[in-house]
Design a protein around this motif. Structure first.
Motif: not given
Length: 125
Positions: A9-14, A16-29
């Motif tokens: 996340g962060g600040l971006v101008q109208a 623009g683009s962002l890529r969010l990531s979500c990392a899971a902690s365990e192996g059943t992902f």
């Protein structure tokens, strides 16, 4: 217990683009459907995108189709949200969430069992 950690996340101008990531902690992902939701101040938590555990199906609200894309890399236990052509109204805290194993992807926040802490996205005009 599944722990989810969002980043990107962060600040971006109208426009623009962002890529969010979500990392899971365990192996059943790789067996869990994943979703992205967002919540702006004073508003309810809204559905943004979802993907099933095998990445064969994705879901979006009509209002975000064509601008947002959800993807996953099961080898990295990570789900992504690519956001393009961002608008000020996209400003919110973005959360990723995981369902119980082998459940279908869902648009309803109440169907998800695990949540990350959220990452702020701010789009300036």
């Amino acid at each position: 217990q599944v722990q989810l950690v969002e980043s990107g996340g962060g600040l971006v101008q109208a426009g623009g683009s962002l890529r969010l990531s979500c990392a899971a902690s365990e192996g059943t992902f790789s067996t869990r459907a994943m979703g992205w939701f967002r919540q702006a101040p004073g508003k309810e938590r809204d559905f943004v995108a979802a993907i099933n555990w095998s990445a064969t199906n994705t879901h979006y609200p009509d209002s975000l189709k064509g601008r947002f894309t959800i993807a996953r890399d099961n080898a990295k236990n990570t789900v992504y949200l690519q956001m393009n052509s961002l608008k000020p109204e996209d400003t919110a805290v973005y959360y990723c969430a995981a369902r119980k194993r082998y459940s279908a992807a869902s648009t309803a926040p109440g169907d998800y069992d695990y949540w990350g802490q959220g990452t702020q996205v701010t789009v300036s005009s």
